[in-house]
Design an enzyme around this catalytic site. Structure first.
Site, mmCIF file in Angstrom:
data_model
loop_
_atom_site.group_PDB
_atom_site.id
_atom_site.type_symbol
_atom_site.label_atom_id
_atom_site.label_comp_id
_atom_site.label_asym_id
_atom_site.label_seq_id
_atom_site.Cartn_x
_atom_site.Cartn_y
_atom_site.Cartn_z
ATOM 1 N N GLY A 244 0.649 -1.065 -0.012
ATOM 2 C CA GLY A 244 0.308 0.214 0.109
ATOM 3 C C GLY A 244 0.672 1.417 -0.141
ATOM 4 N N GLU A 286 3.681 -6.719 1.589
ATOM 5 C CA GLU A 286 3.905 -6.556 0.075
ATOM 6 C C GLU A 286 3.762 -6.505 -0.687
ATOM 7 O OE1 GLU A 286 0.718 -10.677 0.834
ATOM 8 O OE2 GLU A 286 0.014 -8.345 1.105
ATOM 9 N N PRO A 287 5.044 -5.279 -1.133
ATOM 10 C CA PRO A 287 4.697 -4.132 -1.803
ATOM 11 C C PRO A 287 4.476 -4.337 -3.317
ATOM 12 C CG PRO A 287 6.753 -3.761 -1.107
ATOM 13 C CD PRO A 287 5.822 -5.129 -0.650
ATOM 14 N N GLY A 288 3.730 -3.840 -3.971
ATOM 15 C CA GLY A 288 3.797 -3.839 -5.366
ATOM 16 C C GLY A 288 3.573 -2.570 -6.175
ATOM 17 N N TYR A 330 -10.112 5.423 -11.694
ATOM 18 C CA TYR A 330 -9.611 6.308 -10.436
ATOM 19 C C TYR A 330 -9.655 8.467 -10.429
ATOM 20 C CZ TYR A 330 -7.908 1.383 -8.536
ATOM 21 O OH TYR A 330 -7.609 0.692 -8.634
ATOM 22 N N CYS A 357 -13.190 5.048 -28.615
ATOM 23 C CA CYS A 357 -14.013 4.984 -28.322
ATOM 24 C C CYS A 357 -14.582 5.790 -27.105
ATOM 25 C CB CYS A 357 -14.508 4.475 -29.916
ATOM 26 S SG CYS A 357 -14.225 4.937 -30.806
ATOM 27 N N TYR A 386 0.158 -1.115 -12.058
ATOM 28 C CA TYR A 386 -1.818 -1.105 -12.765
ATOM 29 C C TYR A 386 -1.470 -0.527 -14.445
ATOM 30 C CZ TYR A 386 -1.489 -2.214 -7.781
ATOM 31 O OH TYR A 386 -1.430 -3.188 -6.666
HETATM 32 C C1 LIG Z 1 -2.444 -5.086 -4.049
HETATM 33 C C2 LIG Z 1 -2.501 -6.072 -2.723
HETATM 34 C C3 LIG Z 1 -1.053 -6.087 -2.416
HETATM 35 C C4 LIG Z 1 -1.060 -4.343 -3.202
HETATM 36 O O1 LIG Z 1 -0.774 -3.346 -2.722
HETATM 37 P P1 LIG Z 1 0.056 -2.125 -3.043
HETATM 38 O O2 LIG Z 1 -0.799 -0.850 -3.145
HETATM 39 O O3 LIG Z 1 -0.011 -2.440 -4.984
HETATM 40 O O4 LIG Z 1 1.744 -2.012 -2.435
HETATM 41 C C5 LIG Z 1 -0.215 -6.568 -1.218
HETATM 42 N N1 LIG Z 1 -1.235 -7.279 -0.667
HETATM 43 C C6 LIG Z 1 -2.458 -7.612 -1.451
HETATM 44 C C7 LIG Z 1 -3.158 -8.537 -0.447
HETATM 45 C C8 LIG Z 1 -3.134 -6.930 -1.775
HETATM 46 O O5 LIG Z 1 -3.856 -7.019 -2.392
#
Ligand SMILES: *Cc1c(COP(=O)(O)O)cnc(C)c1O
Length: 430
Positions: A244, A286-288, A330, A357, A386
Site C-alpha cells: 500500500g 507485500e509492496p506492489g 479512478y 472510442c 497497474y
Molecule cells: C494489492 C495488494 C497488495 C499491494 O498493494 P500496493 O498498493 O500495490 O502496494 C499487497 N497485498 C495485498 C493482499 C493486495 O491485495
C-alpha cells in the site's frame, strides 16, 4: 532518508537533446520498438528493493513479498527474485508466470477473495508456500483440495482490521464493509473450524492489507497493533501486513519514505512484542505499486489535435485507456514530458487524449507543454504499476510492447501484440 518511491521519474533518467532512460535514448527506443511502448528501468527497481531491505533490516525475521498484480511478467519476476523477494499472487495466471520465471515457489503466497478449486489445486501442486484463506467458503474448499492431494496446507487468515485509510474508495480494503477477508468477530470460529474439522490445514498467522497509494504512515502502526494482539491471543507466529505504500504521480504527491514507514512498523512491533509477551513473529510485507511504478514510463506518439473554439486544445496519442485505465477508472493523475523536446519553451495548455472510442479516454487534463506537433513523443511517468497489468484489447487494439532498459541496453520483455494475436482465439462456427 529519501526512498525511490518518492521520486517522480526513473532514477536513471537524463535530459539530453532527448530524454534518456537506463542509458537508452527514448527516441531511438521508439524507432526500434514503436509506440505505445512501456519502458521499465532496471536500476530503479533494484534501488527500491534495496530501500526496502535496508529499511527493514533492523527486524530480524522479515520477508519481502512483491505483490505481482501491480505488474506480472516473467522478466520482472526473475529480476525481483534475484533481489530476494518472494511473491504475492492472486490467480492461476500469476502463479504460472512466476513459476515459469523460475521463482522459488515456497516464497509465494496465494491470496484473493474467490480462488477457484482449480486455482487452489495448481497452487498446491506447484508448491506455493502459503495460502491466505479469505472466507469460510474458501476454508472448506481448501481443505477439500488439500485432502484430494493428501497434503497439509500452510495457511494464513486474511482479516479486515477495520482501519479506514484516506485513499480512493475503490482501493480501500481494510475497512469493515469490505469484500476481503474475515471480520475480526469471525476469527475465533475460523480457528475452531481449522482445529476441529479442517485437519489438512495448518494455520500460521494473520494477513491484512489496508489499501493502496497510502500516504499516511501512522495507520501501519495501528495495523501492527491489531495483528499482534490477535496472534498473541491465538498463539500464532506470523503476520503479513500487506502493501500500500504510495508513489509520486505528480509534483503535488508526497508519498512517505519507506525508511519512515519501516521505523514506525518496527518500533510498534517491538512495543507490541513486549506488551503481549510473545516471541518476535515472522513479518511479511507485500509492496506492489511502490516497487514497480516509478521504474516504468509509457512512450506515445502524438497524432491528431483539435482546438475546441473558445475551449480546450486536445492532442491525441496512439494509446490511452487500453494501456492505462487509471485516469478513466479512478481519475488518476499523471505527469508528462515531451521526450524529443524536454526543454520547456513556448508552453501551451493542452489536454492529452487517448485514441479510444470513449469520451472519458483522457490521459492528462490541462497540462502545460511545449507546442506539440504530429510525431512528437510523449513520456508519461510512473506507469510501471497497474498499467500493463490492467491493460485490455478495447477497440481491438493490440497491447503495447514492454522493454527493460539498463546500462545502455534494451531488451523486449513483453512482445507487442499483433493483429493475428488478436484473432488467435476467435473461432468461426461452420
Ligand atoms: C494489492 C495488494 C497488495 C499491494 O498493494 P500496493 O498498493 O500495490 O502496494 C499487497 N497485498 C495485498 C493482499 C493486495 O491485495
Amino acid at each position: 532518508m529519501k526512498s525511490t518511491n518518492q521520486y517522480l521519474k526513473p532514477l536513471s533518467l537524463k535530459v539530453n537533446e532527448n530524454l534518456e532512460i537506463g542509458g537508452c535514448d527514448t527516441v531511438e527506443l521508439v524507432e526500434k520498438f514503436g509506440t505505445p511502448l512501456y519502458v521499465v528501468d532496471e536500476y530503479t527497481i533494484r534501488s527500491i528493493c534495496r530501500d526496502y531491505k535496508e529499511a527493514f533490516k533492523a527486524y530480524e525475521n522479515v520477508n519481502m513479498m512483491y505483490a505481482s498484480k501491480a505488474l506480472c511478467t516473467m522478466a520482472t519476476s526473475k529480476l525481483l527474485a534475484s533481489e530476494g523477494f518472494g511473491f504475492d499472487v492472486v490467480s492461476a495466471g500469476e502463479i504460472y508466470t512466476v513459476y515459469k520465471a523460475g521463482v522459488d515457489m515456497s516464497k509465494v503466497l496465494f491470496n484473493g477473495n474467490n480462488k477457484s478449486y482449480d486455482e487452489l489445486s495448481l497452487a498446491i501442486e506447484l508448491g506455493v508456500g502459503r495460502i491466505s484463506a479469505d472466507n469460510f467458503f474458501e476454508l472448506a474448499l481448501l481443505n477439500e483440495v488439500a485432502k484430494a492431494q493428501n497434503k497439509t496446507i500452510d495457511i494464513l487468515l486474511r482479516i479486515t482490521p477495520g482501519i479506514e485509510c484516506h485513499t480512493h474508495k475503490y482501493i480501500q480494503t481494510g475497512h469493515l464493509d469490505s469484500k476481503f477477508g474475515f471480520d475480526l468477530t469471525q476469527v475465533d470460529e475460523a480457528v475452531e473450524l481449522i482445529k476441529n474439522d479442517y485437519t489438512n490445514l495448518k494455520l500460521h498467522g494473520l494477513h491484512a492489507h489496508i489499501g493502496s497509494q497510502i500516504f499516511e504512515t501512522s495507520i501501519y502502526g495501528d495495523e501492527i497493533e491489531i495483528l499482534v494482539k490477535e496472534i498473541a491471543r491465538l498463539g500464532l507466529n506470523e503476520i503479513n501486513i500487506g502493501g500500500g505504500i504510495g508513489v509520486k504521480y505528480t509534483e503535488n504527491d508526497c508519498p512517505p519514505s519507506v525508511y519512515d514507514v519501516a521505523e514506525i512498523i518496527i518500533n510498534r512491533l517491538n512495543e507490541c512484542i513486549k506488551k503481549y509477551n510473545i516471541e518476535p513473529p515472522a513479518l511479511f510485507i507485500e509492496p506492489g505499486r511502490s516497487i514497480i511504478s516509478t521504474a516504468g514510463v509509457t512512450l506515445y506518439t502524438v497524432g491528431s489535435s483539435k482546438q475546441v473554439p473558445n475551449g480546450r486544445k486536445y492532442v491525441a496519442v496512439d494509446g490511452g485507456m487500453s494501456d492505462n485505465i487509471r485516469p478513466a477508472m479512478y481519475g488518476a493523475e499523471y505527469t508528462v514530458q515531451v521526450a524529443n523536446k524536454p526543454d520547456v519553451q513556448n508552453l501551451q495548455k493542452v489536454t492529452i487524449a487517448g485514441r479510444f472510442c470513449e469520451s472519458g479516454d483522457i490521459l492528462i487534463k490541462d497540462v502545460e507543454l511545449p507546442e506539440l506537433e504530429e510525431g512528437d513523443i510523449l513520456c508519461v511517468y510512473n506507469t510501471g504499476a497497474y498499467n500493463y497489468s490492467m491493460a485490455s484489447n478495447y477497440n481491438r487494439v493490440p497491447k503495447p510492447a514492454m522493454v527493460l532498459v539498463n546500462d545502455s541496453l534494451s531488451h523486449v520483455i513483453v512482445a507487442r501484440e499483433t493483429l493475428d494475436d488478436l484473432i488467435s482465439h476467435d473461432r468461426i462456427s461452420q
